[in-house]
Each structure stands twice: as structure tokens, then as C-alpha cells.
Design a protein around this motif. Structure first.
Motif, PDB file in Angstrom:
ATOM      1  N   CYS A  45      -0.083  11.830  -1.683  1.00 24.04           N
ATOM      2  CA  CYS A  45       0.949  11.107  -2.420  1.00 24.04           C
ATOM      3  C   CYS A  45       1.916  12.088  -3.061  1.00 24.04           C
ATOM      4  O   CYS A  45       1.604  13.264  -3.240  1.00 24.04           O
ATOM      5  CB  CYS A  45       0.324  10.199  -3.471  1.00 24.04           C
ATOM      6  SG  CYS A  45      -0.576  11.064  -4.772  1.00 24.04           S
ATOM      7  N   ASP A  46       3.086  11.578  -3.373  1.00 20.88           N
ATOM      8  CA  ASP A  46       4.083  12.371  -4.082  1.00 20.88           C
ATOM      9  C   ASP A  46       3.695  12.446  -5.551  1.00 20.88           C
ATOM     10  O   ASP A  46       2.944  11.598  -6.041  1.00 20.88           O
ATOM     11  CB  ASP A  46       5.460  11.727  -3.943  1.00 20.88           C
ATOM     12  CG  ASP A  46       5.980  11.780  -2.511  1.00 20.88           C
ATOM     13  OD1 ASP A  46       5.509  12.637  -1.738  1.00 20.88           O
ATOM     14  OD2 ASP A  46       6.859  10.965  -2.178  1.00 20.88           O
ATOM     15  N   PRO A  47       4.216  13.423  -6.287  1.00 24.36           N
ATOM     16  CA  PRO A  47       3.944  13.467  -7.728  1.00 24.36           C
ATOM     17  C   PRO A  47       4.417  12.170  -8.388  1.00 24.36           C
ATOM     18  O   PRO A  47       5.430  11.586  -7.982  1.00 24.36           O
ATOM     19  CB  PRO A  47       4.766  14.657  -8.212  1.00 24.36           C
ATOM     20  CG  PRO A  47       4.959  15.506  -6.998  1.00 24.36           C
ATOM     21  CD  PRO A  47       5.030  14.549  -5.848  1.00 24.36           C
ATOM     22  N   ARG A  62       1.784   8.706   0.959  1.00 25.41           N
ATOM     23  CA  ARG A  62       2.188   9.167   2.290  1.00 25.41           C
ATOM     24  C   ARG A  62       1.097   8.804   3.282  1.00 25.41           C
ATOM     25  O   ARG A  62      -0.062   9.157   3.093  1.00 25.41           O
ATOM     26  CB  ARG A  62       2.443  10.675   2.284  1.00 25.41           C
ATOM     27  CG  ARG A  62       3.718  11.014   1.520  1.00 25.41           C
ATOM     28  CD  ARG A  62       4.043  12.483   1.588  1.00 25.41           C
ATOM     29  NE  ARG A  62       3.561  13.088   0.340  1.00 25.41           N
ATOM     30  CZ  ARG A  62       2.858  14.203   0.271  1.00 25.41           C
ATOM     31  NH1 ARG A  62       2.541  14.855   1.348  1.00 25.41           N
ATOM     32  NH2 ARG A  62       2.471  14.673  -0.889  1.00 25.41           N
ATOM     33  N   ALA A  63       1.469   8.088   4.336  1.00 22.82           N
ATOM     34  CA  ALA A  63       0.501   7.629   5.335  1.00 22.82           C
ATOM     35  C   ALA A  63      -0.062   8.818   6.102  1.00 22.82           C
ATOM     36  O   ALA A  63       0.624   9.811   6.328  1.00 22.82           O
ATOM     37  CB  ALA A  63       1.170   6.655   6.297  1.00 22.82           C
ATOM     38  N   GLY A 113       0.790  -1.230   0.000  1.00 21.89           N
ATOM     39  CA  GLY A 113       0.000   0.000   0.000  1.00 21.89           C
ATOM     40  C   GLY A 113       0.821   1.279   0.000  1.00 21.89           C
ATOM     41  O   GLY A 113       0.273   2.369   0.078  1.00 21.89           O
ATOM     42  N   ARG A 114       2.141   1.172  -0.137  1.00 21.40           N
ATOM     43  CA  ARG A 114       2.990   2.369  -0.105  1.00 21.40           C
ATOM     44  C   ARG A 114       3.138   3.056  -1.457  1.00 21.40           C
ATOM     45  O   ARG A 114       3.656   4.158  -1.526  1.00 21.40           O
ATOM     46  CB  ARG A 114       4.374   2.015   0.435  1.00 21.40           C
ATOM     47  CG  ARG A 114       4.336   1.677   1.907  1.00 21.40           C
ATOM     48  CD  ARG A 114       5.719   1.608   2.453  1.00 21.40           C
ATOM     49  NE  ARG A 114       5.949   0.266   2.949  1.00 21.40           N
ATOM     50  CZ  ARG A 114       7.110  -0.212   3.294  1.00 21.40           C
ATOM     51  NH1 ARG A 114       8.180   0.523   3.188  1.00 21.40           N
ATOM     52  NH2 ARG A 114       7.216  -1.435   3.751  1.00 21.40           N
TER      53      ARG A 114
END
Length: 165
Positions: free
Chosen positions: A116-118, A109-110, A92-93
Motif C-alpha cells: 500500500c501507499d503511505p 496496490r494489487a 478493496g482499493r
């Protein structure tokens, strides 16, 4: 057909023209927020069951979105410049998606809400990617390219002598 099974919640997400959430006793779960309509596709549930990702063409271009599953919250557009076929890493990361010949990865990002990152390209194939799967270690990918436009399917007939008698 089944999309995801969430054993902790005893829920099955299935599709039969429209997405449905079904409890293992067979009842439809009306407490879950509305799932994407038929104009959206490629629905996938995060491994922890907290988020759903899907593809929508409602803006005129197919893009990948994420929103909370089973609770209120806003949706987040993950893809930039088009995307389809979202898939979560097993831990799930990461969230993956395809845009033509390129597979993209966005690091999740938890937190209480989805962030989330681009997205960054993982690799570019020499043909349009039709479907794919990600290995548990996120280091290997199984990719099925789209057939070329001039591809002609063929049939294999077994036991053909019996058919001509």
C-alpha cells in the motif's frame, strides 16, 4: 458476533472473545492461519477475502496491520504514528483507519502480496472519531464522534403512568 462473511469460501469470521473462522456446516476451519490473538482487535477482512486488517497495541502504541488471510505471509504495518478501527473500501482499493481526530486512507496496490501507499489524511473532525463508514463511491463518510467527557446519558421511560400506579 459476525465480523465478515466470505460467500465464495462459505466461511464466517466471528468473535466470541477470540476470533474464529467457521464453515457454514458449523465446523471450525483449522486450515486457516492463526487469527490475531485477544490482544489485537478491530479485525476486518478485505472484500476479496485475501487479507485481514486489525489493530494491535503490542508495541506500546495502537497501530494498524495487514496480513494474508488463509495463507502464509508476513504482516505489514499500515499506520504511521498510531491508528485504530481499520475499514476496507467496498472495492478493496483503499484501507482506512482513525488516529484520534483524523481519518486516514492508504491506497492498496494489487499484487500477490499486500502493498500500500503511505497513508494520507482524508479529513480531521472537531472531535475524536468513535466509528465511521465509507460510502461505496469513497466520496462520503458517516462519522460518529466520541461523546464529550462531560456527556451524561439519559433514559427515556415510555408508558410511565402505568409504572407509578
Amino acid at each position: 458476533y459476525p465480523i465478515a462473511f466470505l460467500p465464495e469460501d462459505r466461511l464466517l469470521v466471528a468473535s466470541a472473545g477470540q476470533y474464529k473462522v467457521v464453515r457454514l456446516d458449523g465446523s471450525v476451519d483449522d486450515t486457516v492461519t492463526a487469527l490475531p490473538t485477544s490482544s489485537r482487535g478491530g479485525l476486518t477482512v478485505s472484500p476479496d477475502g485475501r487479507f485481514i486488517a486489525w489493530t494491535s497495541g503490542e508495541t506500546g502504541r495502537r497501530e494498524v496491520y495487514v496480513e494474508p488471510f488463509g495463507r502464509p505471509g508476513s504482516r505489514v504495518q499500515v499506520s504511521l504514528g498510531g491508528g485504530r478501527t481499520p475499514s476496507w473500501s467496498r472495492d478493496g482499493r483503499s484501507l482506512y483507519y482513525v488516529s484520534e481526530h483524523t481519518l486516514f486512507e492508504s491506497t492498496v496496490r494489487a499484487g500477490a502480496t499486500f502493498a500500500c501507499d503511505p497513508p494520507a489524511p482524508v479529513f480531521t473532525a472537531n472531535a475524536e472519531i468513535d466509528s465511521y463508514d465509507v460510502a461505496p463511491d469513497r466520496q462520503k463518510f458517516l462519522v460518529l464522534p466520541s461523546p464529550p467527557p462531560d456527556f451524561l446519558p439519559f433514559n427515556v421511560i415510555v408508558n410511565w403512568p402505568a409504572k407509578i400506579r
